[in-house]
Design a protein around this motif. Structure first.
Motif, PDB file in Angstrom:
ATOM      1  N   CYS A 173      14.110   1.927   6.241  1.00  0.00           N
ATOM      2  CA  CYS A 173      13.269   1.885   7.192  1.00  0.00           C
ATOM      3  C   CYS A 173      12.162   2.801   6.818  1.00  0.00           C
ATOM      4  O   CYS A 173      11.046   2.764   7.411  1.00  0.00           O
ATOM      5  N   ILE A 174      12.912   3.989   7.079  1.00  0.00           N
ATOM      6  CA  ILE A 174      11.844   4.935   6.581  1.00  0.00           C
ATOM      7  C   ILE A 174      10.479   4.297   5.523  1.00  0.00           C
ATOM      8  O   ILE A 174       8.881   4.261   6.030  1.00  0.00           O
ATOM      9  N   MET A 175      10.884   4.169   4.003  1.00  0.00           N
ATOM     10  CA  MET A 175      10.114   3.274   2.966  1.00  0.00           C
ATOM     11  C   MET A 175       8.918   2.777   3.511  1.00  0.00           C
ATOM     12  O   MET A 175       7.519   2.567   4.084  1.00  0.00           O
ATOM     13  N   ILE A 176       9.643   1.048   4.850  1.00  0.00           N
ATOM     14  CA  ILE A 176       8.876   0.492   5.225  1.00  0.00           C
ATOM     15  C   ILE A 176       7.936   1.115   6.361  1.00  0.00           C
ATOM     16  O   ILE A 176       6.820   0.779   5.843  1.00  0.00           O
ATOM     17  N   VAL A 177       8.552   0.997   7.011  1.00  0.00           N
ATOM     18  CA  VAL A 177       7.770   1.422   8.339  1.00  0.00           C
ATOM     19  C   VAL A 177       6.682   2.745   7.191  1.00  0.00           C
ATOM     20  O   VAL A 177       5.726   2.535   8.309  1.00  0.00           O
ATOM     21  N   GLY A 178       6.736   3.801   7.036  1.00  0.00           N
ATOM     22  CA  GLY A 178       5.747   4.696   6.138  1.00  0.00           C
ATOM     23  C   GLY A 178       4.580   3.706   5.626  1.00  0.00           C
ATOM     24  O   GLY A 178       3.526   3.832   5.531  1.00  0.00           O
ATOM     25  N   PHE A 179       5.319   2.560   4.762  1.00  0.00           N
ATOM     26  CA  PHE A 179       4.108   1.576   4.120  1.00  0.00           C
ATOM     27  C   PHE A 179       2.951   0.860   5.218  1.00  0.00           C
ATOM     28  O   PHE A 179       1.782   1.530   4.752  1.00  0.00           O
ATOM     29  N   LEU A 180       4.232   0.694   6.272  1.00  0.00           N
ATOM     30  CA  LEU A 180       3.227  -0.269   6.706  1.00  0.00           C
ATOM     31  C   LEU A 180       2.170   0.847   7.626  1.00  0.00           C
ATOM     32  O   LEU A 180       0.683   0.529   8.246  1.00  0.00           O
ATOM     33  N   VAL A 181       2.313   1.853   8.428  1.00  0.00           N
ATOM     34  CA  VAL A 181       2.234   2.737   8.901  1.00  0.00           C
ATOM     35  C   VAL A 181       0.412   3.520   8.174  1.00  0.00           C
ATOM     36  O   VAL A 181      -0.328   3.716   8.933  1.00  0.00           O
ATOM     37  N   MET A 182       0.942   4.090   7.401  1.00  0.00           N
ATOM     38  CA  MET A 182      -0.374   3.730   6.576  1.00  0.00           C
ATOM     39  C   MET A 182      -1.115   3.452   5.931  1.00  0.00           C
ATOM     40  O   MET A 182      -2.546   3.146   6.024  1.00  0.00           O
ATOM     41  N   VAL A 183      -1.087   1.738   6.128  1.00  0.00           N
ATOM     42  CA  VAL A 183      -1.937   1.300   5.615  1.00  0.00           C
ATOM     43  C   VAL A 183      -2.523   0.884   6.603  1.00  0.00           C
ATOM     44  O   VAL A 183      -4.250   0.620   6.757  1.00  0.00           O
ATOM     45  N   LEU A 184      -1.879   0.759   8.140  1.00  0.00           N
ATOM     46  CA  LEU A 184      -2.625   0.532   9.669  1.00  0.00           C
ATOM     47  C   LEU A 184      -4.105   1.282   9.047  1.00  0.00           C
ATOM     48  O   LEU A 184      -4.612   1.295   9.053  1.00  0.00           O
ATOM     49  N   TRP A 185      -2.963   2.308   9.106  1.00  0.00           N
ATOM     50  CA  TRP A 185      -3.207   3.831   9.505  1.00  0.00           C
ATOM     51  C   TRP A 185      -5.294   4.091   8.835  1.00  0.00           C
ATOM     52  O   TRP A 185      -6.473   3.513   9.445  1.00  0.00           O
ATOM     53  N   ASN A 186      -4.768   3.945   7.785  1.00  0.00           N
ATOM     54  CA  ASN A 186      -5.677   3.629   6.399  1.00  0.00           C
ATOM     55  C   ASN A 186      -7.164   2.727   7.348  1.00  0.00           C
ATOM     56  O   ASN A 186      -8.268   2.470   6.259  1.00  0.00           O
ATOM     57  N   GLY A 187      -6.409   1.837   6.934  1.00  0.00           N
ATOM     58  CA  GLY A 187      -7.630  -0.154   7.219  1.00  0.00           C
ATOM     59  C   GLY A 187      -7.636   0.403   8.987  1.00  0.00           C
ATOM     60  O   GLY A 187      -9.152  -0.572   8.878  1.00  0.00           O
TER      61      GLY A 187
END
Lengths: 580, 870
Positions: free
Chosen positions: A47-61
Motif C-alpha cells: 500500500c505504501i508503494m502504491i500510495v507513495g507512487f500515486l502521491v508523487m505523480v499527482l503532486w509533481n503533475g
C-alpha cells in the motif's frame, strides 16, 4: 505445531466460560503473531508503494504548472543568479572537496555529518548560460531574496528567460522600463501573438495545403506514367494539365509567401528588451514570447490564472522545444484515435469469438484447449505482438496494399511501414483475449433458463442471442471492452515498432480527402513519456512535462477502469429484477 | 430493453402454427456462418503469430542454396589465371593471365569482350599480389622491379532509349559491341560495363634478383595515402617497403617518402607458399610450403623482428592456400590434406613469442576430401570459398564454422582461379583448360547456425569462445556477434530479482487480505491493487530510471539496511503486540493493528534513512560502491547479513529441538503479558544467536574462499538489477496479489468455518487449511507473475542500462530480450540477419512465456476442479 484445545483468547473473550475451561493455556505459537505481522507488513508495504507512487505523480503533475517565485541568490563568490527553486536535496560531500571549502561552509557541513543541502535552480536563459538548471549548495549562498520586477518569460525558442524587462518597442519607438504601463505591453503582446498565429496559419495550413495538392497532382501524373508509359499521349496530356495546375498553385503560393513576409516584417518591429539578473541584454520579437509574468509581483489569483493558462496550453497546443514544452494535443489525439480504432477492431471480433466458443462450438476438448490458448495469449509479452505487427501487418500486408493501390508513391511506403491502422490492429490482437474472456464470462452468467425460454417460445438461435443473451451479457462485454481500451492505451512497447513517432508532422485526421489517414504515423502519450523523459537532450528540463503527461495518462486509464466498474455495477442493477 | 420476441404469437389461440418468416431463417443461418467463420478466424489468427514468427526465423538456419549453375568454355581463358574479378551484377568476368595479359568475357555466354592491356614492357612477371577489395594489383618482375596498378569494372548507367539494334545480342537482357556489355535494367535504363586499367611506373626493389613473392596493402588516410609492400627476392631476402604520399594543402606539392627494411632470418632456399601483410603494415606472415608460418612484428618499421614461427597444417601435409579474411585478422589456411583452418593473433599472457601475441587456431572447419588449392574471401563478411584439386568448391563461413554449400563441376576439373562475387551471391571458378563454372548462390545469413546463436563462438580478438551479443558497429570488417544467450540471461536475471522482491510481498499481502483483513478495508484495497495492474509500464520505467535510480544510488546503504531492518521492525512490533494484555489485543486486533504495521514500517524506514551512513561505515568501510568493487573492507559483515535469515531459522530450530518442549510448557502456565515478554526475550536471544552463527559461518566461508564480491555484488552501475527488480515489483505485485487473493478467496467457506469451529485460530486455519487448498491457484499466480516479468519491456528498456553481459551482479545492468527487440528492431533492415535474429528473440520470448503461461493455466484448471469437488 501444537493446537490448543481451549484458546486463551476465546476464554478471555467469553469471560463467563472460565468454569468450562479445564486449564488456562497460553499458546502464543497458535496465534502466529510474528507471522501475521509479516503478512500484514507486506500488505502495508504494498500500500505504501502504491500510495507513495500515486502521491508523487499527482503532486509533481499538479504542481508543475503553478508559477513559483523567482529567487535571486547571491553566492559567496559574489555571483548573482536568478531562478525558480526546483528541488532541494541532501547529499554527501566527498571529504576532499569538503576540506577545500571556506571555514564557515566547512563548519556547516561538519555539523551535518558531512552532508550538505543543495538546491536546484531553474535559471533558464539557455542561450546565455548553455544550461537550464544549476545546483547551488547551501553553504555557497550568501544571500537569497525574492525581488520584485523579475519576469518569467516562456519563449518559442531556447526555453525560458528569467530576468528583467528593460523596455519594449512597438511602432518604431522604444519605451524604457517605467515609461509604459504593463497593460500597454500586454496589449502589444496579445496583438503580436495573434499575428504570430496568423503567420503560422499561413505557413503551415495554407501553404501546406498547396504542397499537398501539388504532391497529389504529381502522384497522379506518376500513376499515369506507370500505367501508360512515358511516351504515351495520355501522359503528354496529363503532363500539360499538371504543368498548368502547378503554375496556378505556384501563383497562389507566391501570394501567400508575400503576405507572410509582410507580416513577418511587421512582427520584427515589435520587440522586447530583456536583461538577465547580471545585466546581459537580449532583444526578442514580442511574438516569440509565449507567456510573460512577473513571478514575485503577482498575487494568488493571477498565479492561478497562469496555472490555468498553462493547463489550457498543455491540453490544446502542439509541443515546442523538442516536446519538452508546450502542449500534448497531438499525443492526446493520437492516443484517442488509436484507442477508438482499437475498439472498432477488437469489439466485434472479441464478441464473435466468445459467442462462437460459448454458444456455437461444441463444448469439448478442442474448445477447452482453445480457451487455455486464449487465456495464455493474454500473457504473451506485448513486444512480441509488436514484432508480429511490424513483420506481418506493416511489411507483408502493407507492402501488398502499396503495390496494389499506391504504386505511384513507391519506393516510399504508404501502408508499408508503421502507421495508425497497423498500431491499432496490433493492439487489437493484443487485447482481444481480454474481450474474449470477459464476454465469455458474461455469456456464461446468463441463466440457461432464459435461453431455453426464448427458444421454447419459438425464437431462432440468432434472435435468442441478440434479444435475450447479449443484452444481459452487455455489462460484462462493456467491461471487457473498456478494460481492453485501458490496456491498449497504456501499452508503448509494441507501438515503438508499428508507427509511433516522437513528433508527427500531421495529425491522422485533417481536411484533405479522405479525411482520416490511417497510414500516418502518430504521437502517443505513453511514447511521449518515454521520449521526453528518456531520449531528450535535457531530461531535467523535460521532467516536469513528463510528470504532467504521466498524470494525464494515469488519469485516463484510471478513468477508463472506473468507467468499466461503474458501467458494470449500473447494468447489473438494471437487470437484477428481470431474471427468472 | 423489452423482453419479448415477435415470432411469439400474441394470441396463440388464433393460429396454432405461425409460419416463421423467411428473413428470420436467413438471418439465423447467416449469423451461424459469420460467427463460426469469425470465431475460427480469430483463433487461427492468434495461432498464426507463432507460425509467422517461426517462418521469418527459419531462413537463419537454412544455410545457402544454389540458384543456378553455368558450365561453359570461353576463348578468353588462356591457361592459368593469376586472378579473376567479376562485377557486382555478375555480368562480366576479367582475368589476368600469367604473362600479364588481360582478358574479359560475358559470364552467361562465355563470349570474349575486348579489354585494354597493361603496358609491362615485356618484362617477365614472377610475382603477383592484389588487395582484398577493389581492383588494386601489383606485379613483381624478373628484373627485381615492382609495379602497381588497378583493374576495375566500370559501370555507367545510360538514359532510357539507348539504341541496341546495332549491338550483338548475348542473351535476353545483355548486348555487346565487342568492348562493353550493355544490360537492360529497370525503367528502360541501360547499364554499360567496361574494363578499366591503370598502371604505375616500375620501382626497383632488389636489382638483379627476381621477385619471387609479394603482397601489398593500401592504407593511410585520403590526405596521406600510403602503400606498404613486402617482397621476397630470388636472393632469399624479404624486404618491407612503406611509401607515404603527403600533399601540402597550401602549395599542392606532393611529396613521397619511402622506407625500406629487411626482414631477418628467412632461409635462402625456402619454398614459399604465401605471403601476407596487414593493412597497417604491422604484421607480415610468410608461409612455407612445409606449413611453417613465420610472423614478423613490423610495428617498428626500422626494426622488424620475427615474432613466432608455427606450423599450421597437419603432419605430412603441404600448405597450399594462405589468405586473409576481411578485417585482416583471420588467416585462412588450406592444406594438401584438405583441411581448412582459421587462425588469428591474440594477446596471450605467457606466450612464447617475442611480442606477447600468439597465433591460435580458432576455427577448425570441415575438411575437403582433396587438397585445397584456392580460396577466395568475401569483401563484406567472414564468408569465403575454397576449391580442392578435384574441382569441388565449398562455400564456408568462418565465425559460424559452417559449410554453406558444396558445389562441384559435373566432372573433376583442375581449378586455377576462384572468385566470390562482391555481393556473395555467386562463385566463379576458372579452369586452366578454358572452361569456367559460374554458380549463382543465395546465402543471406551465413553467420547464423543453432550453435552460433546458442553456443559459445570464438570471435576475432576474443581470448576464448564466448557468448556475446553485439549486433552492429561502425566498420565494414565488423564481425556481428549474435548470441542470444546474454539476452536470455538478462531476461531471466530481471525476472529473478523482481520475483525475489515481488513474490513474498504479493503472497503475504494476498493471504493477509483474504484471511485477516476486515472486509470494508479489503473492498478498498483490492480494487486499488487491481487498478495498479493496468498501470502503464512506461510510467514505471520513467519513475525507476529517472527518479528511483538516482535516489537508490545516493542511499544505497540505507536501502540495503532496509531489507533487513524493516522486517525486523515488523517482528519487533509483533512481539510488543504479543505482550499486550489480551483484552487490549483483542479490542484493537483489527484495523488499528493494521495501521500499527504501517507505523512500524515508517519508523524503521526512517531509521534506515538516518542510520544508513553508520551502517555503511560499519559494514562497508564507509563506501559501499568502493567496497562492492573489491576495493576496500572485508566480506564478512555482508556475508553474515546474507546468511542471517538462514542462521536465524537454524537457531530457532536448534532451540525448538533442545528446549522447545520445556519452554512451551513453561509458557503455558504464564499469563499472557508475561508469556509475551518471555517470547520477545526468546526472539532477541535467537536473533543474537543467529547473528553469531551467521558471522561464524561467514568467516568460515571466507576461509574456504567463498566471496560474494565479484559474484552477486560487484561494480555499481546507476541503472541496475536492483532498480529493475524494485520497479518491476510495481508491475508484478498487483498481478500475483490479485490472482492469489482470488484463489484464496475461492476456497469454500465451509472449510474455513469447520476449521474455526474445531478451535483452530485464524492463523492456524489460514496456514493449515486455506493455503494448502489454494496452493495450486497461488502457484499459478506466481507463474503468471513470472510470465509478466519475463515479457515486460519498457521498464527494462529504461531502467536496466541495456548492457548485454553474463553477470549475476545485482548492482549491474542487464539487457533483456524484450528490451533488445524494442531498441534494435526499429533500426533493423527488413529481412537482414539482424531483423531475423530479433524475430528469433521474439519467438524465444513467446515460447518462454507460452510454456510458463500454459503451465499456470493447467495448474489453475486443476485447482478449479479441486475446489469444485470440495
Amino acid at each position: 505445531m501444537t493446537v490448543s484445545y481451549l484458546n486463551k483468547t476465546v476464554a478471555a473473550d467469553a469471560g463467563q466460560t472460565m468454569t468450562m475451561a479445564r486449564k488456562r493455556v497460553t499458546d502464543l505459537s497458535s496465534q502466529g503473531e510474528p507471522f501475521l505481522w509479516a503478512l500484514g507488513g507486506a500488505l502495508a508495504f504494498g500500500c505504501i508503494m502504491i500510495v507513495g507512487f500515486l502521491v508523487m505523480v499527482l503532486w509533481n503533475g499538479l504542481s508543475t504548472f503553478y508559477p513559483k517565485s523567482i529567487a535571486a541568490v547571491t553566492l559567496t563568490n559574489g555571483e548573482v543568479i536568478a531562478g525558480e527553486p526546483s528541488r532541494v536535496e541532501r547529499y554527501k560531500l566527498a571529504p576532499d572537496i569538503a576540506e577545500q571549502l571556506p571555514p564557515k561552509a566547512r563548519a556547516m557541513v561538519a555539523a551535518d555529518d558531512g552532508f550538505a543541502l543543495r538546491t536546484l535552480y531553474r535559471t533558464g536563459n539557455f542561450d546565455l548560460y548553455g544550461d537550464d538548471f544549476r545546483w547551488v549548495p547551501e553553504h555557497n549562498v550568501a544571500k537569497r531574496e525574492y525581488p520584485n520586477g523579475l519576469y518569467f518569460a516562456e519563449r518559442v525558442e531556447w526555453g525560458v528567460f528569467i530576468g528583467r524587462i528593460q523596455g519594449f518597442e512597438a511602432g518604431g519607438a522604444k519605451k524604457e522600463a517605467g515609461n509604459f504601463a504593463e497593460s500597454e505591453m500586454r496589449a502589444a503582446h496579445a496583438e503580436a501573438r495573434d499575428r504570430f498565429h496568423r503567420i503560422r496559419n499561413i505557413e503551415k495550413d495554407e501553404i501546406g495545403s498547396i504542397n499537398h495538392y501539388l504532391n497529389k497532382e504529381r502522384l497522379g501524373l506518376r500513376g499515369i506514367e506507370l500505367r501508360n508509359g512515358i511516351a504515351s499521349p495520355e501522359y503528354a496530356a496529363a503532363n500539360e494539365k499538371f504543368n498548368a495546375r502547378a503554375q496556378e498553385l505556384q501563383i497562389r503560393y507566391d501570394e501567400l509567401a508575400a503576405e507572410a513576409k509582410a507580416l513577418r516584417a511587421e512582427d520584427a518591429a515589435q520587440r522586447v528588451y530583456l536583461a538577465d539578473i547580471g545585466g546581459r541584454e537580449k532583444v526578442l520579437p514580442l511574438s516569440t514570447i509565449v507567456r510573460l509574468y512577473a513571478a514575485n509581483d503577482i498575487g494568488f489569483f493571477q498565479k492561478i490564472g497562469v496555472y490555468l493558462s498553462r493547463w489550457a496550453e498543455f491540453l490544446t497546443e502542439e509541443p515546442r522545444e523538442a516536446n519538452t514544452e508546450g502542449g500534448v494535443l497531438p499525443a492526446i489525439f493520437g492516443t484517442f484515435a488509436m484507442t477508438v480504432l482499437l475498439v472498432v477492431a477488437v469489439a466485434p471480433f472479441g464478441v464473435i469469438t466468445a459467442l462462437y466458443l460459448r454458444e456455437y462450438a461444441k463444448q469439448g476438448r478442442t474448445v477447452a484447449i482453445v480457451r487455455v490458448a486464449v487465456n495464455n495469449l493474454a500473457g504473451v509479452p506485448s513486444i512480441v505482438y509488436g514484432v508480429f505487427g511490424l513483420g506481418f501487418f506493416a511489411y507483408i500486408l502493407g507492402g501488398r496494399i502499396d503495390r496494389l493501390f499506391f504504386s505511384e508513391n513507391l519506393p516510399n511506403p504508404t501502408f508499408g511501414t508503421g502507421g495508425l491502422l497497423w498500431a491499432s490492429l496490433t493492439l487489437a490482437l493484443l487485447t482481444v483475449p481480454v474481450v474474449i474472456v470477459a464476454t465469455e464470462e458474461a455469456l456464461a452468467a446468463v441463466p440457461r433458463s432464459m435461453r431455453e425460454g426464448s427458444l421454447a417460445c419459438g425464437a431462432s438461435k440468432w434472435q435468442t442471442i441478440t434479444r435475450i443473451v447479449l443484452p444481459r451479457a452487455m455489462p460484462g462485454i462493456m467491461t471487457g471492452i473498456i478494460l481492453a481500451m485501458a490496456r491498449g492505451a497504456g501499452e508503448v512497447a509494441p507501438l515503438m515498432l508499428v508507427g509511433v513517432v516522437k513528433l508527427a508532422p500531421e495529425l491522422p485526421v485533417d481536411g484533405f480527402f479522405p479525411f482520416i489517414h490511417l497510414e500516418r504515423s502518430f504521437m502517443h502519450l505513453g511514447f511521449h513519456i518515454f521520449d521526453v523523459g528518456f531520449q531528450s537532450r535535457n531530461s531535467e528540463a523535460g521532467k516536469p512535462m513528463v510528470f504532467v503527461t504521466t498524470m494525464l495518462l494515469i488519469c485516463l486509464i484510471a478513468a477508463m477502469n472506473l468507467a468499466a466498474i461503474v458501467i458494470r455495477n449500473r447494468m447489473k442493477r438494471k437487470f437484477k429484477g428481470s431474471q427468472f | 430493453m423489452t423482453v419479448g420476441d415477435e415470432t411469439v404469437p400474441k394470441k396463440p389461440a388464433l393460429r396454432r402454427r405461425a409460419p416463421t418468416r423467411r428473413s428470420v431463417l436467413i438471418i439465423d443461418r447467416l449469423a451461424d456462418w459469420i460467427i463460426t467463420i469469425g470465431g475460427v478466424f480469430v483463433i487461427l489468427a492468434v495461432f498464426a503469430i507463432m507460425a509467422f514468427l517461426a517462418q521469418t526465423v527459419v531462413p537463419l538456419f537454412t544455410g545457402a542454396s544454389l540458384i543456378g549453375a553455368i558450365e561453359g568454355r570461353s576463348e578468353a581463358i588462356r591457361g592459368h589465371a593469376l586472378m579473376t574479378k567479376i562485377d557486382e551484377y555478375k555480368t562480366l568476368a576479367v582475368a589476368i593471365g600469367e604473362s600479364g595479359e588481360v582478358t574479359a568475357f560475358h559470364i552467361a555466354s562465355g563470349k570474349p569482350i575486348a579489354a585494354p592491356q597493361f603496358d609491362l614492357g615485356g618484362t617477365k612477371i614472377t610475382a603477383f599480389a592484389r588487395t582484398l577489395s577493389g581492383g588494386n594489383v601489383a606485379f613483381g618482375f624478373a628484373d627485381g622491379t615492382v609495379r602497381f596498378g588497378e583493374i576495375t569494372i566500370d559501370v555507367e548507367i545510360l538514359a532510357p532509349g539507348h539504341d541496341m539494334s546495332r549491338l550483338e545480342t548475348l542473351n535476353d537482357h545483355d548486348w555487346t559491341d565487342g568492348r562493353a556489355i550493355y544490360t537492360a535494367i529497370q525503367g528502360g535504363q541501360v547499364r554499360k560495363s567496361t574494363v578499366g586499367l591503370e598502371i604505375e611506373s616500375p620501382q626497383a626493389i632488389s636489382p638483379g634478383h627476381a621477385i619471387r613473392a609479394m603482397d601489398y596493402r593500401i592504407g593511410g588516410t585520403p590526405e596521406r595515402p600510403s602503400i606498404a609492400f613486402v617482397t621476397v627476392g630470388a636472393d632469399g631476402v624479404a624486404r618491407l617497403t612503406r611509401t607515404e604520399t603527403r600533399k601540402n594543402m597550401l602549395t599542392s606539392e606532393v611529396t613521397s617518402t619511402a622506407q625500406t627494411s629487411t626482414l631477418p632470418e628467412l632461409p635462402a632456399d625456402v619454398k614459399l607458399a604465401g605471403i601476407l601483410i596487414t593493412e597497417k603494415a604491422d604484421q607480415i606472415y610468410i608461409a612455407e610450403e612445409t606449413g611453417l608460418v613465420h610472423r614478423y612484428d613490423t610495428r617498428d618499421l626500422a626494426k622488424p623482428t620475427l615474432a613466432e614461427s608455427i606450423s599450421m597444417v597437419p603432419e605430412g601435409a603441404r600448405l597450399t592456400s594462405f589468405s586473409f579474411l576481411i578485417g585482416e585478422q583471420s588467416l585462412v589456411v588450406g592444406s594438401s590434406a584438405g583441411t581448412v583452418d582459421v587462425f588469428f593473433r591474440l594477446q596471450r599472457a605467457g606466450a612464447a613469442t617475442k611480442d606477447g601475441y600468439a597465433l591460435v587456431r580458432a576455427h577448425n572447419l570441415e575438411p575437403q576430401k582433396f587438397g585445397i588449392i584456392a580460396a577466395s574471401a568475401s569483401q563484406r563478411s567472414k564468408t569465403f570459398a575454397t576449391a580442392d584439386t578435384a574441382g569441388n568448391v565449398w562455400l564456408r563461413h568462418s565465425t559460424s564454422e559452417q559449410t554453406l554449400l558444396k558445389l562441384a563441376p559435373k566432372e573433376p576439373t583442375k581449378i586455377g582461379s576462384l572468385t566470390l562475387a562482391p555481393r556473395e551471391n555467386g562463385v566463379l571458378a576458372i579452369a586452366d583448360d578454358g572452361r569456367y563454372f559460374a554458380w549463382d548462390v543465395d546465402a543471406p545469413h551465413p553467420e547464423t547456425t543453432l550453435s552460433s546463436i546458442f553456443g559459445k563462438v570464438w570471435y576475432e580478438g576474443y581470448q576464448a569462445p564466448d557468448y556475446t551479443w553485439q549486433s552492429s558497429s561502425g566498420t565494414d570488417s565488423f564481425e556481428p556477434k549474435l548470441s542470444l544467450v546474454p539476452l536470455i540471461f538478462g531476461t531471466l536475471k530481471a525476472a529473478f530479482y523482481s520475483l525475489l522482491f515481488a513474490v513474498p510481498i504479493a503472497l503475504c499481502a494476498a493471504i493477509y487480505t483474504s484471511e485477516f483483513l476486515h472486509h470494508s478495508v479489503r473492498s478498498v484495497i483490492k480494487p486499488v491493487m487491481e487498478m495498479m495492474a493496468s498501470l502503464p509500464s512506461v510510467v514505471l520505467g520513467f519513475i525507476a530510471a529517472l527518479i528511483l535510480a538516482p535516489i537508490i544510488e545516493t542511499w544505497i546503504a540505507a536501502v540495503i539496511m532496509a531489507f533487513i531492518a524493516v522486517p525486523m521492525g515488523l517482528m519487533a512490533g509483533a512481539y510488543l503486540w504479543q505482550s499486550l494484555p489480551s483484552p487490549v489485543a483483542l479490542r484493537y486486533g483489527g484495523t488499528p493493528k493494521f495501521i500499527l504495521m504501517f507505523v512500524a514500517i515508517a519508523v524503521f524506514g526512517y531509521l534506515c534513512y538516518g542510520l544508513g551512513d553508520t551502517f555503511e561505515q560499519a559494514l562497508f568501510a564507509g563506501d559501499l560502491k568502493a567496497w562492492a568493487n573489491g576495493g576496500v573492507g572485508t566480506d564478512a559483515p555482508f556475508l553474515a547479513l546474507l546468511l542471517f535469515p538462514l542462521a536465524f531459522i537454524a537457531a530457532a530450530l536448534l532451540f525448538e529441538r533442545n528446549v522447545g518442549k520445556l519452554h512451551a510448557d513453561w509458557v503455558r502456565g504464564l499469563p499472557r503479558t508475561q508469556a509475551g515478554a518471555l517470547s520477545a526475550a526468546r526472539w532477541i536471544g535467537l536473533c543474537l544467536a543467529g547473528a553469531a552463527i551467521a558471522y561464524a559461518v561467514a568467516l568460515l566461508m571466507i576461509g574456504v574462499g567463498i566471496s560474494p564480491r565479484g559474484g552477486i555484488v560487484n561494480t555499481y552501475a546507476q541503472r541496475n538489477a536492483l532498480v529493475v527488480g524494485f520497479a518491476m515489483g510495481f508491475a508484478v505485485i498487483p498481478i500475483i496479489y490479485t490472482i492469489a487473493e482470488d484463489a484464496l478467496n475461492s476456497v469454500p467457506e465451509h472449510l474455513r468455518a469447520a476449521s474455526l469451529a474445531c478451535g483452530a485460530t485464524p492463523w492456524q486455519t489460514a496456514i493449515s487449511v486455506i493455503l494448502p487448498t489454494a496452493m495450486s491457484g497461488v502457484f499459478a499466480a506466481i507463474m503468471i507473475g513470472m510470465g509478466r516479468a519475463v515479457g515486460e519491456t519498457m521498464i527494462v528498456v529504461m531502467a536496466a542500462g541495456n548492457t548485454a553481459i553474463l553477470d549475476w551482479n545485482i548492482f549491474n545492468g542487464l539487457r533483456a530480450l524484450s528490451a533488445n527487440i524494442a531498441v534494435e528492431l526499429p533500426e533493423a533492415v527488413k529481412d537482414s540477419t539482424l531483423f531475423r535474429m530479433l524475430f528469433l528473440a521474439a519467438l524465444t520470448l513467446f515460447v518462454i512465456t507460452f510454456v510458463i503461461n500454459t503451465l499456470a493455466e493447467l495448474i489453475r484448471l486443476r485447482f478449479r476442479r479441486r475446489t469444485a469437488q470440495l
